[in-house]
Enzyme design. Structure first.
Site, mmCIF file in Angstrom:
data_model
loop_
_atom_site.group_PDB
_atom_site.id
_atom_site.type_symbol
_atom_site.label_atom_id
_atom_site.label_comp_id
_atom_site.label_asym_id
_atom_site.label_seq_id
_atom_site.Cartn_x
_atom_site.Cartn_y
_atom_site.Cartn_z
ATOM 1 N N ASP A 52 36.638 48.983 48.605
ATOM 2 C CA ASP A 52 35.225 48.919 49.004
ATOM 3 C C ASP A 52 34.660 50.235 49.555
ATOM 4 O O ASP A 52 33.542 50.614 49.191
ATOM 5 C CB ASP A 52 34.999 47.786 50.020
ATOM 6 C CG ASP A 52 34.900 46.430 49.345
ATOM 7 O OD1 ASP A 52 34.742 46.394 48.114
ATOM 8 O OD2 ASP A 52 34.975 45.414 50.061
ATOM 9 N N LYS A 82 27.092 41.912 49.857
ATOM 10 C CA LYS A 82 28.092 42.117 48.807
ATOM 11 C C LYS A 82 28.285 40.842 47.982
ATOM 12 O O LYS A 82 28.317 40.891 46.748
ATOM 13 C CB LYS A 82 29.422 42.561 49.435
ATOM 14 C CG LYS A 82 30.483 42.858 48.394
ATOM 15 C CD LYS A 82 31.827 43.206 48.972
ATOM 16 C CE LYS A 82 32.895 43.049 47.906
ATOM 17 N NZ LYS A 82 34.250 43.113 48.399
ATOM 18 N N GLN A 99 41.799 35.030 52.973
ATOM 19 C CA GLN A 99 40.738 34.315 53.694
ATOM 20 C C GLN A 99 39.348 34.755 53.237
ATOM 21 O O GLN A 99 38.419 33.958 53.185
ATOM 22 C CB GLN A 99 40.865 34.544 55.218
ATOM 23 C CG GLN A 99 42.100 33.913 55.841
ATOM 24 C CD GLN A 99 42.187 32.414 55.599
ATOM 25 O OE1 GLN A 99 41.216 31.680 55.768
ATOM 26 N NE2 GLN A 99 43.353 31.942 55.142
ATOM 27 N N ASP A 138 41.438 36.391 39.395
ATOM 28 C CA ASP A 138 42.101 37.690 39.374
ATOM 29 C C ASP A 138 41.013 38.727 39.226
ATOM 30 O O ASP A 138 40.028 38.512 38.515
ATOM 31 C CB ASP A 138 43.107 37.788 38.230
ATOM 32 C CG ASP A 138 44.053 38.961 38.464
ATOM 33 O OD1 ASP A 138 44.535 39.122 39.601
ATOM 34 O OD2 ASP A 138 44.304 39.727 37.518
#
Ligand code: IMP
Length: 194
Positions: A152, A172, A10, A68
């Protein structure tokens, strides 16, 4: 134009919507009732993006966007790269991946790293557009911040001057590898339409 996005993630869908939402009618795998898993057995990000785009296009007949991505760490010879999701083994587990990265980087002096993303928009055999993007940073020595996903909290962004785990998704997305790859692909798409 309708484009099928070859992901069930999502977070990625939202990021793609922000860039492409006004220009294309974006469909998710769920929208078209597709439940296929394409094995990511390629040795490069591009090979894997091709495998996903082609596999989903062949099952749906709809122009397909795939991506990817992964983390490349200098001190680890560029690893985990295409193995990023499965660095600590199968099934994918972010906590274990981060723990393994911390362990491997415990004594590393060179902490330079980059996130890399390759996106492909597949219209059919020999008819596709590729976009590539990178963002650079350093591997931290402890988890920092609660936001984001994957690596992250261990990635200190050179451009944001904080970890991706501390950044908002808007911050980000503006400088992310995926954001850049998508923008580059979109520019090429616009050129193609001229
Ligand atoms: P995928 O194959 O493109 O879904 O991503 C491979 C793996 O790379 C993910 O499971 C994450 O571990 C890592 N990854 C890719 N992009 C990011 C990101 O933006 N933040 C943190 N980890 C990421």
């Amino acid at each position: 134009m309708k484009i099928l996005v070859a992901t069930n993630n999502q977070g990625k869908l939202r990021e793609i919507e922000q860039i492409f939402g006004e220009s294309f009618e974006l469909l998710s795998m769920r929208d078209v009732g597709l439940e296929i898993e394409v094995d990511e057995i390629g040795e490069t990000f591009l090979e894997n993006a091709f495998l996903k785009a082609k596999g989903v296009f062949e099952a749906s007949g709809i122009p397909t966007l795939s991506d990817d991505s992964g983390l490349c760490v200098e001190a680890l010879g560029g690893a985990p790269a295409v193995q990023s999701a499965y660095f600590a083994g199968y099934p994918t587990n972010n906590e274990k991946n981060n723990a393994l990265l911390l362990e491997k980087m415990a004594n590393a002096i060179n902490r330079n790293a980059k996130f890399v993303s390759t996106v492909v928009l597949w219209f059919g055999e020999n008819d596709y557009i590729i976009g590539e993007g990178e963002t650079t940073g350093k591997i931290l020595d402890k988890l920092t911040g609660e936001g984001g996903f994957g690596y992250d909290p261990l990635f200190y962004s050179n451009e944001l001057n904080c970890s991706f785990g501390e950044a908002t998704s808007e911050e980000k997305n503006k400088i992310s590898h995926r954001g850049r790859a998508l923008k580059s692909l979109f520019e090429k798409f616009q050129e193609r339409q001229k």
